[in-house]
Design an enzyme around this catalytic site. Sequence first.
Site, PDB file in Angstrom:
ATOM      1  N   MET A  54      23.138  52.444  -8.417  1.00  0.00           N
ATOM      2  CA  MET A  54      23.898  53.439  -8.925  1.00  0.00           C
ATOM      3  C   MET A  54      23.422  54.516  -9.628  1.00  0.00           C
ATOM      4  O   MET A  54      23.533  54.628 -10.634  1.00  0.00           O
ATOM      5  CB  MET A  54      25.105  52.966  -9.106  1.00  0.00           C
ATOM      6  CG  MET A  54      25.905  54.466  -8.601  1.00  0.00           C
ATOM      7  SD  MET A  54      28.131  53.559  -9.649  1.00  0.00           S
ATOM      8  CE  MET A  54      27.619  53.446 -11.356  1.00  0.00           C
ATOM      9  N   ASN A  55      23.395  55.998  -9.571  1.00  0.00           N
ATOM     10  CA  ASN A  55      23.922  56.641 -10.985  1.00  0.00           C
ATOM     11  C   ASN A  55      24.473  57.735  -9.755  1.00  0.00           C
ATOM     12  O   ASN A  55      25.634  57.586 -10.327  1.00  0.00           O
ATOM     13  CB  ASN A  55      22.357  57.190 -10.508  1.00  0.00           C
ATOM     14  CG  ASN A  55      21.433  58.033  -9.461  1.00  0.00           C
ATOM     15  OD1 ASN A  55      21.216  57.856  -8.942  1.00  0.00           O
ATOM     16  ND2 ASN A  55      20.974  59.542  -9.362  1.00  0.00           N
ATOM     17  N   ASP A  56      24.571  58.764 -10.412  1.00  0.00           N
ATOM     18  CA  ASP A  56      25.992  59.802 -10.277  1.00  0.00           C
ATOM     19  C   ASP A  56      26.742  59.826  -9.609  1.00  0.00           C
ATOM     20  O   ASP A  56      26.616  59.309  -8.836  1.00  0.00           O
ATOM     21  CB  ASP A  56      25.046  61.287  -9.896  1.00  0.00           C
ATOM     22  CG  ASP A  56      24.136  61.658 -10.900  1.00  0.00           C
ATOM     23  OD1 ASP A  56      22.774  61.211 -10.775  1.00  0.00           O
ATOM     24  OD2 ASP A  56      23.632  62.873 -10.620  1.00  0.00           O
ATOM     25  N   TRP A  80      16.107  53.555  -8.055  1.00  0.00           N
ATOM     26  CA  TRP A  80      16.892  55.053  -7.470  1.00  0.00           C
ATOM     27  C   TRP A  80      15.172  54.695  -6.001  1.00  0.00           C
ATOM     28  O   TRP A  80      14.540  54.304  -5.934  1.00  0.00           O
ATOM     29  CB  TRP A  80      16.125  55.930  -8.230  1.00  0.00           C
ATOM     30  CG  TRP A  80      16.334  57.001  -7.626  1.00  0.00           C
ATOM     31  CD1 TRP A  80      17.761  57.828  -7.933  1.00  0.00           C
ATOM     32  CD2 TRP A  80      15.965  58.054  -6.494  1.00  0.00           C
ATOM     33  NE1 TRP A  80      18.405  58.602  -7.075  1.00  0.00           N
ATOM     34  CE2 TRP A  80      16.634  59.334  -6.971  1.00  0.00           C
ATOM     35  CE3 TRP A  80      14.502  58.082  -6.142  1.00  0.00           C
ATOM     36  CZ2 TRP A  80      16.524  60.205  -5.850  1.00  0.00           C
ATOM     37  CZ3 TRP A  80      14.258  58.984  -5.177  1.00  0.00           C
ATOM     38  CH2 TRP A  80      15.074  60.069  -4.734  1.00  0.00           C
ATOM     39  N   PHE A 112      21.985  63.897  -2.146  1.00  0.00           N
ATOM     40  CA  PHE A 112      22.148  63.864  -3.420  1.00  0.00           C
ATOM     41  C   PHE A 112      23.720  64.379  -3.897  1.00  0.00           C
ATOM     42  O   PHE A 112      24.002  64.698  -3.143  1.00  0.00           O
ATOM     43  CB  PHE A 112      20.757  65.150  -3.951  1.00  0.00           C
ATOM     44  CG  PHE A 112      19.417  64.292  -4.213  1.00  0.00           C
ATOM     45  CD1 PHE A 112      19.335  62.795  -3.586  1.00  0.00           C
ATOM     46  CD2 PHE A 112      18.497  65.008  -5.032  1.00  0.00           C
ATOM     47  CE1 PHE A 112      17.741  62.449  -3.626  1.00  0.00           C
ATOM     48  CE2 PHE A 112      17.011  64.828  -5.438  1.00  0.00           C
ATOM     49  CZ  PHE A 112      16.844  63.075  -5.290  1.00  0.00           C
ATOM     50  N   SER A 113      22.977  65.001  -5.574  1.00  0.00           N
ATOM     51  CA  SER A 113      24.863  65.172  -5.683  1.00  0.00           C
ATOM     52  C   SER A 113      25.553  66.191  -5.188  1.00  0.00           C
ATOM     53  O   SER A 113      24.824  67.049  -4.659  1.00  0.00           O
ATOM     54  CB  SER A 113      24.178  64.587  -7.527  1.00  0.00           C
ATOM     55  OG  SER A 113      23.621  63.491  -7.851  1.00  0.00           O
ATOM     56  N   ARG A 186      20.226  72.200  -6.687  1.00  0.00           N
ATOM     57  CA  ARG A 186      21.035  70.835  -6.395  1.00  0.00           C
ATOM     58  C   ARG A 186      22.283  70.966  -7.197  1.00  0.00           C
ATOM     59  O   ARG A 186      22.800  71.273  -8.692  1.00  0.00           O
ATOM     60  CB  ARG A 186      20.455  70.049  -6.462  1.00  0.00           C
ATOM     61  CG  ARG A 186      19.292  70.066  -7.952  1.00  0.00           C
ATOM     62  CD  ARG A 186      18.738  68.336  -8.443  1.00  0.00           C
ATOM     63  NE  ARG A 186      17.999  67.794  -9.102  1.00  0.00           N
ATOM     64  CZ  ARG A 186      17.070  68.612  -9.513  1.00  0.00           C
ATOM     65  NH1 ARG A 186      16.651  68.364  -8.807  1.00  0.00           N
ATOM     66  NH2 ARG A 186      16.860  67.798 -11.082  1.00  0.00           N
ATOM     67  N   ASP A 187      23.253  69.939  -7.109  1.00  0.00           N
ATOM     68  CA  ASP A 187      24.550  69.439  -7.479  1.00  0.00           C
ATOM     69  C   ASP A 187      25.779  70.399  -7.766  1.00  0.00           C
ATOM     70  O   ASP A 187      26.075  70.901  -7.875  1.00  0.00           O
ATOM     71  CB  ASP A 187      23.827  69.068  -9.205  1.00  0.00           C
ATOM     72  CG  ASP A 187      23.015  67.940  -9.333  1.00  0.00           C
ATOM     73  OD1 ASP A 187      22.470  67.405  -8.213  1.00  0.00           O
ATOM     74  OD2 ASP A 187      22.285  67.834 -10.462  1.00  0.00           O
ATOM     75  N   GLU A 238      20.631  70.169 -14.250  1.00  0.00           N
ATOM     76  CA  GLU A 238      21.940  69.425 -13.542  1.00  0.00           C
ATOM     77  C   GLU A 238      23.586  68.814 -13.295  1.00  0.00           C
ATOM     78  O   GLU A 238      23.251  69.153 -14.797  1.00  0.00           O
ATOM     79  CB  GLU A 238      21.170  67.441 -13.326  1.00  0.00           C
ATOM     80  CG  GLU A 238      19.400  67.600 -13.215  1.00  0.00           C
ATOM     81  CD  GLU A 238      18.681  65.826 -13.209  1.00  0.00           C
ATOM     82  OE1 GLU A 238      18.639  66.201 -12.383  1.00  0.00           O
ATOM     83  OE2 GLU A 238      18.819  64.975 -13.949  1.00  0.00           O
ATOM     84  N   TRP A 327      18.360  58.249 -17.981  1.00  0.00           N
ATOM     85  CA  TRP A 327      17.169  58.181 -17.140  1.00  0.00           C
ATOM     86  C   TRP A 327      16.293  57.814 -17.613  1.00  0.00           C
ATOM     87  O   TRP A 327      14.385  56.999 -17.539  1.00  0.00           O
ATOM     88  CB  TRP A 327      16.893  59.556 -16.561  1.00  0.00           C
ATOM     89  CG  TRP A 327      17.690  60.106 -15.012  1.00  0.00           C
ATOM     90  CD1 TRP A 327      18.312  61.056 -15.049  1.00  0.00           C
ATOM     91  CD2 TRP A 327      17.339  59.544 -13.850  1.00  0.00           C
ATOM     92  NE1 TRP A 327      19.164  60.769 -13.944  1.00  0.00           N
ATOM     93  CE2 TRP A 327      18.484  59.987 -12.952  1.00  0.00           C
ATOM     94  CE3 TRP A 327      16.810  57.752 -13.444  1.00  0.00           C
ATOM     95  CZ2 TRP A 327      18.848  59.518 -11.914  1.00  0.00           C
ATOM     96  CZ3 TRP A 327      17.010  57.753 -11.693  1.00  0.00           C
ATOM     97  CH2 TRP A 327      18.077  58.747 -11.449  1.00  0.00           C
TER      98      TRP A 327
HETATM   99  C1  FRU Z   1      20.848  63.401 -12.209  1.00  0.00           C
HETATM  100  C2  FRU Z   1      19.923  63.676 -10.316  1.00  0.00           C
HETATM  101  C3  FRU Z   1      20.557  65.202 -10.160  1.00  0.00           C
HETATM  102  C4  FRU Z   1      20.974  64.456  -8.655  1.00  0.00           C
HETATM  103  C5  FRU Z   1      20.578  63.077  -8.820  1.00  0.00           C
HETATM  104  C6  FRU Z   1      19.906  62.591  -7.823  1.00  0.00           C
HETATM  105  O1  FRU Z   1      21.074  62.145 -12.529  1.00  0.00           O
HETATM  106  O2  FRU Z   1      19.058  64.067 -10.572  1.00  0.00           O
HETATM  107  O3  FRU Z   1      20.354  65.783 -10.609  1.00  0.00           O
HETATM  108  O4  FRU Z   1      21.255  65.462  -7.634  1.00  0.00           O
HETATM  109  O5  FRU Z   1      20.079  62.970  -9.629  1.00  0.00           O
HETATM  110  O6  FRU Z   1      19.970  60.754  -6.799  1.00  0.00           O
END
Ligand code: FRU
Length: 521
Positions: A54-56, A80, A112-113, A186-187, A238, A327
Amino acid sequence: MDRIAVIFALLGLTFTLGCNTTTSTTPPMSATIHPRYTEPHRPQFHFSPDSMWMNDPNGMVYYDGVYHLFYQFYPDSTVWGPMHWGHATSKDLVHWEHLPIALYPDSLGLIFSGSAVVDWKNTAGFKSGEKDPLVAMYTYHLMEGEKAGRTDFQYQGIAYSTDGGISWDKYEGNPVIPNSGVKDFRDPKMFWHEASNQWVMILAAKDRVQLFNSPDLKNWTLASEFGANEGSHSGVWECPDLFELPVIGGTGTKWMMIVSLGDGGPNGGSCTQYFIGDFDGKTFVNDHSPETILWLDDGRDNYAGVTWSDVPESDSRKIFLGWMSNWKYAQVVPTETWRSAMTVPRKLELVETRQGVRLKTLPVRELEQLRKEALVIEQPGAEDQQVVIPLTEGLGELKLDLRTEASFTIQLKNSKGESVQFLYDASLNQYAIDRANAGKVDFESSFPDTQVIPRKGKWASHSFHVFVDHSSMEVFAEGGLTVATSLFFPTENFHELVIGTEGEVAFEKVECYPLRSIWSK
Ligand code: FRU
């Protein structure tokens, strides 16, 4: 029968202040917790995925009594990989139910996010039943495009839910915002801007953010850009967020912008900065000089955090959740079946200070339900003190107010001689976290580095609100003006918290709570 004891080593003598409680019927943790959550280092009151990577946090939206949490998820590995949106819900921000994956990659790319909102006015026209439609916007990342060396492989798509956020359909008109050649694009984080009667979306575009407007969540127009020469640029920008908050102790409201940075944080690696200013629906104007850098968290382990959308006005809190990792080492931390957890949910406030408007961050009050019997010591007050507080099951919450001109430490310890130290250095007027002796630290070379946490003022009084879980410590100091989130991986859970001072100290409050696991039945 639980025995909670506090031991003062006072001027060389040891005093034990104990209270025997007869009310606790909590059986040993291992007997009551789902086996999945008894694994070494598994957080007991922080959200973590059932398994895998898991991330964001993504798409955080509240609807019909339910907090939805989506998250960057790779279901096939503990590192990841091709991103999906995992999904969990909570009625109280503390206990979470895992739900099936909400969004899978498709021919347009990985997911992605992004964010989600309730489309109360059905501006997008997705409504098809009783419930208000929920609309999510996320970034598509097309691997083939990246591999081919193109710059336009990230663009924005939307999905909608007509059953209150449980199941999601992607919009057939995707992508709603194509890429005009910005490699990092993104995001998206969306919100309804009442004053200009339109949707606003903020996303990260390499070294800046871009702001878009829309009447219907489908058609978006670029309104402005912010940040190319402002704040920190030590990493790619981000996961932005933008919202308005009243200023406590000031007049009116201010807009706060959050921007995460892929590298170069105050203590190394990924980190999050914020800006304070004004926003008219199109343009953000920074109150500060372009060189001013404001960090949201001085610890190393709070990244990509954003706030929940659509928390009811009667509540009116801005509730934040961050990814509790960095990260620099997120993919190599020593957990086996899953990787990463979220921070505790936090309430964000703005306060007027002598330096200007600043962020104040506090844990949400819902966490209080996890408290077991309190141990409250009013003004133990003495010289050369050491206070030893047992951490039942390796979990604890501490509220501590003390006055001193001297240095002191708050240490987590276990029987293996491992420790995490939170230190105050009086000569430098700064705090630090030292996790070099905290067990498993050599999976990444910078992990054991000391984290320096500047104080915001030079007062003799210190206030701390500390949460200790099996692999993390979150310190809210100076009434929430200073926050530090830090991971650790001891070979045995810490079983005691020791406050030690070198000089004269007056304890004004030492309040400690053993905490329940959210996974206990
Ligand atoms: C931040 C990020 C976002 C991206 C996502 C990919 O941690 O790099 O910018 O959308 O993670 O998993």
